[in-house]
Design an enzyme around this catalytic site. Structure first.
Site, PDB file in Angstrom:
ATOM      1  N   LYS A 295       0.798  -1.232   0.000  1.00 30.40           N
ATOM      2  CA  LYS A 295       0.000   0.000   0.000  1.00 30.40           C
ATOM      3  C   LYS A 295       0.832   1.285   0.000  1.00 30.40           C
ATOM      4  O   LYS A 295       0.350   2.367   0.337  1.00 30.40           O
ATOM      5  CB  LYS A 295      -0.992   0.047   1.190  1.00 30.40           C
ATOM      6  CG  LYS A 295      -1.921  -1.133   1.225  1.00 30.40           C
ATOM      7  CD  LYS A 295      -2.818  -1.169   0.011  1.00 30.40           C
ATOM      8  CE  LYS A 295      -2.741  -2.457  -0.714  1.00 30.40           C
ATOM      9  NZ  LYS A 295      -3.292  -2.409  -2.058  1.00 30.40           N
TER      10      LYS A 295
ATOM     11  N   GLY B 251       2.465   2.287  -2.823  1.00 30.05           N
ATOM     12  CA  GLY B 251       2.539   2.834  -4.179  1.00 30.05           C
ATOM     13  C   GLY B 251       3.052   1.831  -5.209  1.00 30.05           C
ATOM     14  O   GLY B 251       3.513   2.221  -6.293  1.00 30.05           O
TER      15      GLY B 251
ATOM     16  N   HIS C  21       7.312  -7.651  -1.770  1.00 31.99           N
ATOM     17  CA  HIS C  21       7.049  -6.918  -0.520  1.00 31.99           C
ATOM     18  C   HIS C  21       7.981  -7.389   0.596  1.00 31.99           C
ATOM     19  O   HIS C  21       7.875  -6.903   1.720  1.00 31.99           O
ATOM     20  CB  HIS C  21       5.601  -7.142  -0.060  1.00 31.99           C
ATOM     21  CG  HIS C  21       4.566  -6.470  -0.917  1.00 31.99           C
ATOM     22  ND1 HIS C  21       4.699  -5.178  -1.379  1.00 31.99           N
ATOM     23  CD2 HIS C  21       3.366  -6.909  -1.387  1.00 31.99           C
ATOM     24  CE1 HIS C  21       3.627  -4.867  -2.100  1.00 31.99           C
ATOM     25  NE2 HIS C  21       2.814  -5.885  -2.119  1.00 31.99           N
TER      26      HIS C  21
HETATM   27  P1  A3P Z   1      -5.126   4.653  -1.132  1.00 35.87           P
HETATM   28  O1  A3P Z   1      -5.750   3.427  -0.547  1.00 35.87           O
HETATM   29  O2  A3P Z   1      -4.621   5.614  -0.097  1.00 35.87           O
HETATM   30  O3  A3P Z   1      -5.988   5.315  -2.127  1.00 35.87           O
HETATM   31  P2  A3P Z   1      -0.213  -0.435  -3.596  1.00 35.87           P
HETATM   32  O4  A3P Z   1      -0.200  -0.194  -5.056  1.00 35.87           O
HETATM   33  O5  A3P Z   1       1.165  -0.487  -2.987  1.00 35.87           O
HETATM   34  O6  A3P Z   1      -1.063  -1.572  -3.251  1.00 35.87           O
HETATM   35  O7  A3P Z   1      -0.842   0.871  -2.943  1.00 35.87           O
HETATM   36  C1  A3P Z   1      -2.172   1.202  -3.172  1.00 35.87           C
HETATM   37  C2  A3P Z   1      -2.344   2.670  -2.913  1.00 35.87           C
HETATM   38  O8  A3P Z   1      -1.810   3.427  -4.015  1.00 35.87           O
HETATM   39  C3  A3P Z   1      -3.800   3.052  -2.803  1.00 35.87           C
HETATM   40  O9  A3P Z   1      -3.819   4.166  -1.931  1.00 35.87           O
HETATM   41  C4  A3P Z   1      -4.110   3.427  -4.251  1.00 35.87           C
HETATM   42  O10 A3P Z   1      -5.264   4.219  -4.390  1.00 35.87           O
HETATM   43  C5  A3P Z   1      -2.859   4.181  -4.618  1.00 35.87           C
HETATM   44  N1  A3P Z   1      -2.614   4.217  -6.076  1.00 35.87           N
HETATM   45  C6  A3P Z   1      -2.831   3.238  -6.980  1.00 35.87           C
HETATM   46  N2  A3P Z   1      -2.479   3.649  -8.194  1.00 35.87           N
HETATM   47  C7  A3P Z   1      -2.047   4.914  -8.083  1.00 35.87           C
HETATM   48  C8  A3P Z   1      -1.565   5.886  -9.014  1.00 35.87           C
HETATM   49  N3  A3P Z   1      -1.474   5.621 -10.308  1.00 35.87           N
HETATM   50  N4  A3P Z   1      -1.191   7.091  -8.543  1.00 35.87           N
HETATM   51  C9  A3P Z   1      -1.286   7.369  -7.215  1.00 35.87           C
HETATM   52  N5  A3P Z   1      -1.736   6.504  -6.285  1.00 35.87           N
HETATM   53  C10 A3P Z   1      -2.111   5.281  -6.712  1.00 35.87           C
END
Ligand code: A3P
Length: 337
Positions: free
Chosen positions: A81, A83, A142
């Protein structure tokens, strides 16, 4: 039986025997190590200082036994989570920018997680397929750096981290969607308490981040340490840095043609989250795990924790962050950028 069939069969049965040995080792490990409350499953297990899903422990053993890196491999490492989805899209489209057009791009048709394999799940038997991937191969993980086999830690690694308060909130939402139906829902208060104690998949968060941060100071040519917040504020600047690190810097001509801006736009939250494939599609990981792509796109903002955490909760996480990162030179959270 021909000699080649004999050799293949012998090799396969040796691999099966090795695999069975690892499964046995895994069974014993799970019985021996401390366990804590899980977020999506009943229990997480503390393996060499980190809280893992039992399958992630098994895959780690398999990774150490079977994974063979190539010098050109590039890894994307992250705490869940922080990014990962965004970075996957950026890395894939940057490395392959000469192969695909921006008007009809693979990212329009498959979720970012299909761009390259996630080695925490897809290690066996898919490991044999990895040799067919074109160089530079890219992989996501991860695992904290301390749990990676040495052949991986000698490769280039892009690490992305994020304010732990936003990570906690994002992870709670994600895990709640994937929590076993046999378990009662996990409240945010419970998740908060577990997170602060370090108990969440791949946690403790702070030790995870520090494992890569310290290595990035020792070998900056091998680890590019990025922050989600910096990427949100200056995506073009970060993308140029990323391209240089991956050995594919943008040329003057590409800069002139706004290729950086086009990749940033293609991989933006707005673009990706509105694609049909990311609204309705499903991503398969290994044989058993399926995740709906929409769960990877929630808000994509800095500071959504303000809508979920009390002032007291904020103070507690910030306090732990300051304490754990003290003296490391790394700042995360409110004043991180
Ligand atoms: P939120 O739940 O705060 O919205 P990961 O990809 O590591 O699983 O993290 C997911 C998080 O990154 C989520 O955060 C998601 O909405 C956000 N996310 C996914 N794609 C993104 C993008 N292209 N740009 C910015 N944030 C993104």
């Amino acid at each position: 039986m021909s000699i080649s069939t004999y050799l293949t069969t012998t090799l396969e049965s040796k691999q099966d025997a090795d695999y069975n040995k690892i499964c046995e080792e895994h069974k014993h490990l799970i019985e021996a190590v401390p366990k804590g409350n899980g977020w999506s499953v009943q229990h997480l297990y503390n393996y060499n200082g980190f809280w893992l899903h039992p399958n992630s422990i098994k895959n780690n053993l398999l990774l150490h036994a079977y994974f063979k890196s190539q010098p050109t491999d590039i890894f994307l490492a992250s705490f869940m989570k922080a990014g990962t989805t965004w970075l996957k899209a950026l890395m894939f489209s940057t490395i392959n920018r000469h192969r695909y057009s921006f008007s009809d791009h693979p990212l329009h048709h498959h979720g970012p997680h299909a761009s390259f394999p996630y080695i925490d799940i897809e290690t066996y038997p898919a490991i044999s397929d990895f040799t067919h991937l074109p160089a530079p191969r890219m992989f996501a993980t991860h695992y904290p750096r301390t749990l990676l086999p040495p052949c991986i830690t000698s490769c280039k690694i892009v690490y992305v981290c994020r304010d732990p308060k936003d990570v906690l909130v994002s992870k709670w939402h994600f895990m709640s969607n994937h929590r076993s139906k046999d378990l009662p829902p996990l409240s945010l208060d419970e998740a908060f308490e577990l997170f602060c104690q370090g108990i969440s998949d791949y946690g403790p968060f702070w030790e995870h981040v520090l494992s890569y941060w310290r290595a990035s100071l020792e070998t900056p040519d091998k680890i590019l340490f990025l922050k989600y917040e910096e990427m949100k504020k200056q995506p073009e600047v970060v993308l140029r840095k990323l391209a240089v690190f991956m050995g594919k810097p943008f040329t003057a001509e590409e800069l002139e043609k706004s290729v950086v801006e086009k990749i940033v736009e293609l991989c933006s939250f707005e673009t990706l989250s509105n694609l049909e494939v990311n609204k309705k599609g499903v991503q398969k990981f290994g044989k058993f795990l399926e995740v709906e792509n929409r769960h990877y796109f929630r808000k994509g903002e800095i500071g959504d924790w303000k809508n979920h955490l009390s002032e007291e909760m904020k103070q507690r996480i910030d306090g732990i962050t300051n304490e754990k990162l003290k003296g490391s030179g790394l700042i995360l959270g409110v004043n991180s950028t």
